[in-house]
Design a protein around this motif. Structure first.
Motif, PDB file in Angstrom:
ATOM      1  N   GLU A  99     -20.990   6.099-152.273  1.00 42.63           N
ATOM      2  CA  GLU A  99     -20.918   6.715-150.946  1.00 42.63           C
ATOM      3  C   GLU A  99     -21.970   6.134-149.995  1.00 42.63           C
ATOM      4  O   GLU A  99     -21.806   6.219-148.772  1.00 42.63           O
ATOM      5  CB  GLU A  99     -21.104   8.225-151.074  1.00 42.63           C
ATOM      6  N   HIS A 100     -23.025   5.566-150.565  1.00 42.52           N
ATOM      7  CA  HIS A 100     -24.068   4.958-149.736  1.00 42.52           C
ATOM      8  C   HIS A 100     -23.870   3.451-149.589  1.00 42.52           C
ATOM      9  O   HIS A 100     -24.800   2.722-149.242  1.00 42.52           O
ATOM     10  CB  HIS A 100     -25.448   5.272-150.316  1.00 42.52           C
ATOM     11  N   GLY A 101     -22.653   2.993-149.896  1.00 36.26           N
ATOM     12  CA  GLY A 101     -22.283   1.623-149.568  1.00 36.26           C
ATOM     13  C   GLY A 101     -22.453   0.592-150.658  1.00 36.26           C
ATOM     14  O   GLY A 101     -22.226  -0.602-150.418  1.00 36.26           O
ATOM     15  N   TYR A 102     -22.813   1.020-151.871  1.00 43.49           N
ATOM     16  CA  TYR A 102     -22.995   0.059-152.960  1.00 43.49           C
ATOM     17  C   TYR A 102     -21.684  -0.173-153.713  1.00 43.49           C
ATOM     18  O   TYR A 102     -20.845   0.736-153.827  1.00 43.49           O
ATOM     19  CB  TYR A 102     -24.067   0.547-153.945  1.00 43.49           C
ATOM     20  N   ARG A 103     -21.508  -1.382-154.194  1.00 43.95           N
ATOM     21  CA  ARG A 103     -20.380  -1.720-155.064  1.00 43.95           C
ATOM     22  C   ARG A 103     -20.868  -1.511-156.487  1.00 43.95           C
ATOM     23  O   ARG A 103     -21.705  -2.270-156.997  1.00 43.95           O
ATOM     24  CB  ARG A 103     -19.944  -3.161-154.849  1.00 43.95           C
ATOM     25  N   VAL A 104     -20.381  -0.468-157.142  1.00 44.15           N
ATOM     26  CA  VAL A 104     -20.934  -0.010-158.413  1.00 44.15           C
ATOM     27  C   VAL A 104     -20.005  -0.379-159.569  1.00 44.15           C
ATOM     28  O   VAL A 104     -18.811  -0.070-159.541  1.00 44.15           O
ATOM     29  CB  VAL A 104     -21.159   1.515-158.392  1.00 44.15           C
ATOM     30  N   LEU A 105     -20.563  -1.007-160.575  1.00 42.25           N
ATOM     31  CA  LEU A 105     -19.834  -1.346-161.797  1.00 42.25           C
ATOM     32  C   LEU A 105     -20.315  -0.441-162.926  1.00 42.25           C
ATOM     33  O   LEU A 105     -21.506  -0.401-163.231  1.00 42.25           O
ATOM     34  CB  LEU A 105     -20.065  -2.812-162.172  1.00 42.25           C
TER      35      LEU A 105
END
Length: 240
Positions: free
Chosen positions: A36-42
């Motif tokens: 939600e804070h803009g990170y691309r999370v794996l």
């Protein structure tokens, strides 16, 4: 191997590595926060955990860092920030030390194992959110062929201990672009599974590391309300 991607494709890339027994559901609050804070999370399940298979092999640091390197290659990620929790902290440290060219520049070690003489096992009560999530441990034991063998090997051979070399290498480590690798340590002050002294031992070897203490935090700080928010904010702030 099972993995999930959250957040905008254009976001700063970060991979979250779970611990020894509870798979990626460990991150059920922190991963969406970062997305939600803009990170691309794996997110992904280590071999022998969750929805990933449990091959008949030795579950040591080499297996887990190779697993992550191959996953990044499959996803065509040329670099990423790395966050590891508990045993995942040992995986993160070894990965960074072995594959600095795959680092975007920042490593976060949360309640990190890696130099422990023994892992403490506590009798968690029903108010412990990781214990509640821990119902999946029973499910893994019942439904994942090879789970018990993988757990035994993790305790015997895994990245819980013997990684002094990796932490030593983190100090002064540089990415392929030549930038110094930055390290953040996040640890609960009331930690029972991985004692607080463990993060101080890492800090001695990585003197430049930023230390964030979660006051009153135990090994469930990734899921306990009031603590996971502090942890998520510390991660996002450090990565920013």
């Amino acid at each position: 191997m099972r993995y999930w991607l959250l957040g905008p494709e254009s976001g700063t890339r970060v991979v979250l590595i779970h611990g020894i027994s509870t798979p990626s559901i460990t991150w059920k609050f922190i991963a969406p926060y970062l997305a939600e804070h803009g990170y691309r999370v794996l997110l992904y399940d280590l071999y022998g955990k969750g929805y990933s298979e449990a091959p008949k092999t030795i579950y040591n640091a080499n297996l887990f860092i190779t697993q992550l390197a191959l996953l990044l290659q499959y996803l065509q990620w040329d670099a990423t920030h790395v966050v590891g929790f508990s045993m995942g902290g040992g995986v993160a440290a070894a990965f960074a030390a072995f594959f600095p060219h795959l680092l975007a520049g920042k490593v976060i070690l949360m309640a990190s194992a890696g130099m422990m003489q023994q892992l403490r096992v506590t009798n968690r009560n029903n108010t412990d959110p990781l214990a509640v999530l821990g119902g999946i441990r029973k499910l893994q034991a019942e439904s994942l062929p090879g789970y018990k063998m993988s757990m035994e090997s993790c305790f015997k051979d895994g990245p819980l201990r013997g990684l002094e070399w990796a932490f030593d290498k983190l100090s002064g480590l540089r990415t392929v672009s030549g930038r110094p690798v930055q390290v953040e340590l996040i640890h609960g002050t009331e930690e029972e599974v991985v004692p607080y002294d463990e993060c101080l031992r890492i800090k001695q070897r990585v003197s430049s590391a930023k230390l964030v203490s979660i006051e009153g935090g135990n090994h469930d700080f990734v899921a306990r309300d009031g603590h996971w928010q502090q942890v998520a904010q510390a991660i996002a702030g450090f990565l920013a």
